[in-house]
Design a protein around this motif. Structure first.
Motif, mmCIF file in Angstrom:
data_model
loop_
_atom_site.group_PDB
_atom_site.id
_atom_site.type_symbol
_atom_site.label_atom_id
_atom_site.label_comp_id
_atom_site.label_asym_id
_atom_site.label_seq_id
_atom_site.Cartn_x
_atom_site.Cartn_y
_atom_site.Cartn_z
ATOM 1 N N MET A 166 -70.143 7.142 1.876
ATOM 2 C CA MET A 166 -69.303 6.077 1.322
ATOM 3 C C MET A 166 -68.976 6.309 -0.153
ATOM 4 S SD MET A 166 -68.701 4.200 3.863
ATOM 5 C CE MET A 166 -67.989 2.731 3.132
ATOM 6 N N ALA A 210 -76.131 6.176 3.700
ATOM 7 C CA ALA A 210 -74.670 6.131 3.869
ATOM 8 C C ALA A 210 -73.965 6.796 2.677
ATOM 9 C CB ALA A 210 -74.196 4.693 4.043
ATOM 10 N N ARG A 236 -77.485 10.179 5.823
ATOM 11 C CA ARG A 236 -77.283 9.141 6.845
ATOM 12 C C ARG A 236 -78.026 7.867 6.479
ATOM 13 N NH1 ARG A 236 -78.198 13.509 10.426
ATOM 14 N NH2 ARG A 236 -80.319 12.757 10.778
#
Length: 216
Positions: A169, A166, A163
């Motif tokens: 992605m 990220a 998290r």
């Protein structure tokens, strides 16, 4: 011009994936990954039908890419034999991107987990977002502080680490592969190595044009 002339010209094109680079050097986050491409479009039925299988071209090659997760464009690409390990190509891809952009983070899966890659990114002041192996040990990383810190964070709470950076992605690279294969197929038509590389670079360049149109 006939087919041979057209193919001859395509094979000798100099293809630039980053033709629209901002001269002010944008900061980007890249996802690095690889995929296999067939060297022929013949199916398994052909291999079973013909007894002399040595004469039938088969096998795979690899394309290694660095994708800008914001624009989904391929900003660096390299073509290798299938025997080349993914982790060995990270430095080349990152160095090529750094010629045109300032890289903030590099996202990659466990295939790129090595002390050399962590050190290289640290020297370039780039944050490594690389998933380490499950059996990684903090004690074995005393000579590679960047990897040691990443191992500590991931062993402590892998979900929080994902998290924070990220990490999800990273799928942008897989999305690029999927788009190229759906559009152009999963094989190459060229036979000679230089022509194979140019063909794949041209496909990547056309893919980038599609991405430009979608963002404008």
């Amino acid at each position: 011009p006939d087919f041979t002339t057209i193919w001859w010209r395509i094979a000798r094109m100099k293809i630039d994936l980053n033709s629209n680079v901002n001269p002010e050097r944008d900061d980007i986050v890249i996802a690095v990954d690889s995929t296999g491409i067939k060297v022929t479009n013949r199916g398994e039925w052909i291999l079973d039908k013909w007894k002399d299988k040595k004469r039938i071209r088969k096998g795979f090659i690899k394309i290694h890419v660095a994708v800008d997760i914001k624009t989904k464009k391929i900003v660096s690409m390299s073509v290798t034999k299938e025997s080349v390990h993914d982790g060995k190509m990270l430095k080349e891809l990152v160095d090529a991107v750094s010629n045109d952009y300032d890289i903030k983070k590099v996202m990659a899966d466990g295939a790129y987990d090595s002390k050399d890659n962590f050190r290289h990114l640290d020297e370039m002041k780039i944050t490594p977002v690389i998933k380490v192996r499950k059996n990684s040990s903090v004690k074995s990383n005393t000579k590679c502080i960047p990897r040691k810190l990443s191992v500590i964070q991931q062993l402590e709470d892998i979900k929080r680490w994902k998290r924070k950076h990220a990490y999800g992605m990273r799928w942008m690279a897989e999305s690029a592969f999927s788009s190229i294969k759906r559009t152009f197929g999963e094989h190459v038509s060229s036979v000679k190595w230089n022509n194979i590389v140019n063909e794949l670079m041209l496909k990547a360049s056309i893919y980038n044009l599609f991405m430009d149109r979608m963002t404008t």
